[in-house]
Design an enzyme around this catalytic site. Sequence first.
Site, PDB file in Angstrom:
ATOM      1  N   LYS A 168       0.947  -1.248  -0.045  1.00  0.00           N
ATOM      2  CA  LYS A 168       0.008  -0.026   0.030  1.00  0.00           C
ATOM      3  C   LYS A 168       0.800   1.289  -0.165  1.00  0.00           C
ATOM      4  O   LYS A 168       1.948   1.235   0.334  1.00  0.00           O
ATOM      5  CB  LYS A 168      -1.134  -0.031   1.143  1.00  0.00           C
ATOM      6  CG  LYS A 168      -0.389   0.286   2.324  1.00  0.00           C
ATOM      7  CD  LYS A 168      -1.548   0.444   3.587  1.00  0.00           C
ATOM      8  CE  LYS A 168      -1.774   1.740   3.911  1.00  0.00           C
ATOM      9  NZ  LYS A 168      -0.909   2.776   5.063  1.00  0.00           N
ATOM     10  N   HIS A 198      -1.384  -5.145   5.567  1.00  0.00           N
ATOM     11  CA  HIS A 198      -0.613  -5.733   6.605  1.00  0.00           C
ATOM     12  C   HIS A 198      -1.536  -6.259   7.830  1.00  0.00           C
ATOM     13  O   HIS A 198      -1.538  -7.172   8.577  1.00  0.00           O
ATOM     14  CB  HIS A 198       0.704  -4.907   7.055  1.00  0.00           C
ATOM     15  CG  HIS A 198       0.322  -3.983   7.897  1.00  0.00           C
ATOM     16  ND1 HIS A 198       0.026  -2.751   7.859  1.00  0.00           N
ATOM     17  CD2 HIS A 198       0.183  -3.984   9.326  1.00  0.00           C
ATOM     18  CE1 HIS A 198      -0.148  -1.956   8.765  1.00  0.00           C
ATOM     19  NE2 HIS A 198       0.042  -2.815   9.733  1.00  0.00           N
ATOM     20  N   LYS A 202      -2.344  -9.887  10.800  1.00  0.00           N
ATOM     21  CA  LYS A 202      -2.350 -10.001  12.044  1.00  0.00           C
ATOM     22  C   LYS A 202      -3.366 -11.078  12.422  1.00  0.00           C
ATOM     23  O   LYS A 202      -4.409 -11.345  11.875  1.00  0.00           O
ATOM     24  CB  LYS A 202      -3.287  -8.406  12.750  1.00  0.00           C
ATOM     25  CG  LYS A 202      -2.116  -7.343  12.589  1.00  0.00           C
ATOM     26  CD  LYS A 202      -2.933  -6.340  13.295  1.00  0.00           C
ATOM     27  CE  LYS A 202      -2.285  -4.756  12.828  1.00  0.00           C
ATOM     28  NZ  LYS A 202      -1.448  -4.643  13.536  1.00  0.00           N
ATOM     29  N   GLU A 236      -2.942   5.219  17.816  1.00  0.00           N
ATOM     30  CA  GLU A 236      -1.844   5.109  18.052  1.00  0.00           C
ATOM     31  C   GLU A 236      -1.176   6.031  18.707  1.00  0.00           C
ATOM     32  O   GLU A 236      -1.584   7.118  19.049  1.00  0.00           O
ATOM     33  CB  GLU A 236      -1.282   5.208  16.636  1.00  0.00           C
ATOM     34  CG  GLU A 236      -1.664   4.227  15.790  1.00  0.00           C
ATOM     35  CD  GLU A 236      -0.786   4.330  14.277  1.00  0.00           C
ATOM     36  OE1 GLU A 236       0.191   3.981  14.211  1.00  0.00           O
ATOM     37  OE2 GLU A 236      -1.355   5.167  13.431  1.00  0.00           O
ATOM     38  N   ASP A 255      -4.408   7.011   4.690  1.00  0.00           N
ATOM     39  CA  ASP A 255      -3.244   6.051   5.148  1.00  0.00           C
ATOM     40  C   ASP A 255      -4.043   5.004   5.916  1.00  0.00           C
ATOM     41  O   ASP A 255      -3.502   3.814   5.873  1.00  0.00           O
ATOM     42  CB  ASP A 255      -2.611   6.859   6.005  1.00  0.00           C
ATOM     43  CG  ASP A 255      -1.421   6.011   6.656  1.00  0.00           C
ATOM     44  OD1 ASP A 255      -0.754   5.473   5.957  1.00  0.00           O
ATOM     45  OD2 ASP A 255      -0.759   6.219   7.920  1.00  0.00           O
ATOM     46  N   HIS A 260      -6.955  -0.437   6.061  1.00  0.00           N
ATOM     47  CA  HIS A 260      -6.969  -1.264   7.119  1.00  0.00           C
ATOM     48  C   HIS A 260      -8.405  -1.148   8.078  1.00  0.00           C
ATOM     49  O   HIS A 260      -8.872  -2.045   8.303  1.00  0.00           O
ATOM     50  CB  HIS A 260      -5.958  -0.635   8.113  1.00  0.00           C
ATOM     51  CG  HIS A 260      -4.640  -0.648   7.711  1.00  0.00           C
ATOM     52  ND1 HIS A 260      -4.093  -1.430   6.673  1.00  0.00           N
ATOM     53  CD2 HIS A 260      -3.530   0.435   7.921  1.00  0.00           C
ATOM     54  CE1 HIS A 260      -2.948  -1.028   6.370  1.00  0.00           C
ATOM     55  NE2 HIS A 260      -2.416   0.040   7.050  1.00  0.00           N
ATOM     56  N   LYS A 356      -3.088   9.583  15.155  1.00  0.00           N
ATOM     57  CA  LYS A 356      -1.723   9.479  15.906  1.00  0.00           C
ATOM     58  C   LYS A 356      -1.781  10.271  17.122  1.00  0.00           C
ATOM     59  O   LYS A 356      -2.394  10.997  17.101  1.00  0.00           O
ATOM     60  CB  LYS A 356      -0.871   9.891  14.637  1.00  0.00           C
ATOM     61  CG  LYS A 356      -0.869   8.980  13.553  1.00  0.00           C
ATOM     62  CD  LYS A 356       0.415   8.953  12.764  1.00  0.00           C
ATOM     63  CE  LYS A 356       0.585   8.046  11.600  1.00  0.00           C
ATOM     64  NZ  LYS A 356       0.641   6.563  11.871  1.00  0.00           N
TER      65      LYS A 356
HETATM   66  C1  BG6 Z   1       0.601   1.693   8.210  1.00  0.00           C
HETATM   67  C2  BG6 Z   1       0.180   3.366   8.238  1.00  0.00           C
HETATM   68  O1  BG6 Z   1      -0.086   1.130   7.007  1.00  0.00           O
HETATM   69  O2  BG6 Z   1      -0.269   1.124   9.345  1.00  0.00           O
HETATM   70  C3  BG6 Z   1       1.048   3.922   9.419  1.00  0.00           C
HETATM   71  O3  BG6 Z   1       1.164   3.859   7.045  1.00  0.00           O
HETATM   72  C4  BG6 Z   1       0.440   2.989  10.501  1.00  0.00           C
HETATM   73  O4  BG6 Z   1       0.823   5.195   9.416  1.00  0.00           O
HETATM   74  C5  BG6 Z   1       0.467   1.649  10.790  1.00  0.00           C
HETATM   75  O5  BG6 Z   1       1.075   3.480  11.878  1.00  0.00           O
HETATM   76  C6  BG6 Z   1      -0.380   0.933  11.715  1.00  0.00           C
HETATM   77  O6  BG6 Z   1      -0.092  -0.422  11.753  1.00  0.00           O
HETATM   78  P1  BG6 Z   1      -0.112  -1.182  12.935  1.00  0.00           P
HETATM   79  O7  BG6 Z   1       0.140  -2.375  12.764  1.00  0.00           O
HETATM   80  O8  BG6 Z   1       1.372  -0.667  13.813  1.00  0.00           O
HETATM   81  O9  BG6 Z   1      -1.495  -0.965  13.871  1.00  0.00           O
END
Ligand code: BG6
Length: 508
Positions: A168, A198, A202, A236, A255, A260, A356
């Site tokens: 991505k 990704h 998980k 986050e 993003d 996600h 964030k």
């Molecule tokens: C990424 C984003 O795809 O996913 C990031 O670009 C983000 O900005 C991250 O922090 C979050 O992934 P995870 O697995 O840390 O929750």
Amino acid sequence: MPEQMTPLKDDAASGTTPAPPCTLVIFGAGGDLTKRLLMPSLYNLAGAGLLPEGFSIIGVDHSDGTDQSLRDTLTKTMEEFSKDPTSEFHAAHIDPKSWGFIRDRLHYLKGDFEKPETFQAVKDRVKGSAVFYCAVAARFFGTIVEGLGQAGLLKQEEGSFRRVVIEKPFGSDLASAKALNARILKQGDESQFYRIDHFLGKETVQSIMAFRFANGMLEPVWRREYIDSVQITAAETVGVEERGGFYEPTGALRDMVPNHMFQLLCMVAMEPPNSFGAEAVRSEKAKLAEAVRPIPPEDAVRGQYGAGTLEGHSVPGYRDEPHVAGDSVTETYIALKLAIENWRWAGVPFYVRTGKRMTGRRTEIAVLFKPAPFKMFEDTPTDDLGPTVMRITIDPDHGISTEYNVKVPGPEMKVGRVRTAFKYSDFFADTPNVGYETLLYDCMVGDATLFQRADNIEAGWAAVDPLLKGWPQADIPLYPAGSAGPKEADALLARDGRHWLGIDGTTD
Ligand code: BG6
């Protein structure tokens, strides 16, 4: 803390045979993704005996290098990451046998992704099955796929495969995602493209399907008649760090949301697929994502973090981060109300938020059930009884908990609130995992269930398209770093008579 329990029944049989022989060609071998995630994942797969003897890796990048220099660099980064408690790959030690398996199979090829010679050089080295991994900036995805296609590298001979993994961000809006899909699909068949998200790597996300569809108890109540609302959170504590250059034109919506957050949404809300086969699952996901009403701007709240305090430390605001404009209006937080226009979910709001520099780290799906139907408890008005809340927690803990009401022991009928909780680590051994192991393995064995099909991607972008088009460019609410987000996001739920659950896991 419950004592370690053995799973009552563990039917896990998949993932136990090594992948078929193939070459993994990594475009972007010098990049962060290769070092931080791909190498540790390959190392873990080697340790689990899931890579075949006939496996090799060719790293392609534009700088000078040799097989030996690539091996030395990656050995060094593996050692560094294993000692860094904040890295995804934090291991007590590096097993020389597993790392040796990977290291000795690493080869380097210097090449410019925009030049046909690079792909000819790849062609000279790749025989049989191959996975081409685009671990590069998004602007190269189309170029690399065209380079591969034009060099004839995507032709699949009898008994072998040629697959491409694309990272991505896949497009930056609906039009660009469609254009990229059209561009790559000129070079190969949909079944050859593995678009990664990704979040699907998980374990806890994958497990949502098993939780929903391997238990008869949930399905009857998993619908509008019994569910009041759903809250999906990805909070986050990290800021934008060194990624300002990428994040400035991107923002939290692009993003995190069409990819996600939509994956979490699909997992929790899709209809039961006819099987766990890739096409059956991905068709149900596409159907669900296509049922999300394009989000009107009044159902969205943006925010940007200002300076604040997090875990006892002062942290700068977004505008003071490296590579960020001093007057940036890029959002680092977004809250949305989604409406799913189908028979099961009509009228049930799905609230989604991600940001964030928030007060805590929590990725979670919380399902809030409707209240009990009438006031049976004289001293406790039913309205004051909290709803039954089921939380599927993905990070930082992995588990499922349910909060509900019971009688407080004593002579009176008083109602109190309790929680039952299960953690994966209480039942299952922790297997070393940085998140890409299953995805890499699945791609090598040809299981596309955990990858995004073209229509899945486009449906996510279609839902957020009105926001990208109608986004007010000036004026963005600021929230202090270390808070729960802008107050405007509270108003989004308050207008429906609801409130966000605490980012610390509390219900009030
Ligand atoms: C990424 C984003 O795809 O996913 C990031 O670009 C983000 O900005 C991250 O922090 C979050 O992934 P995870 O697995 O840390 O929750």
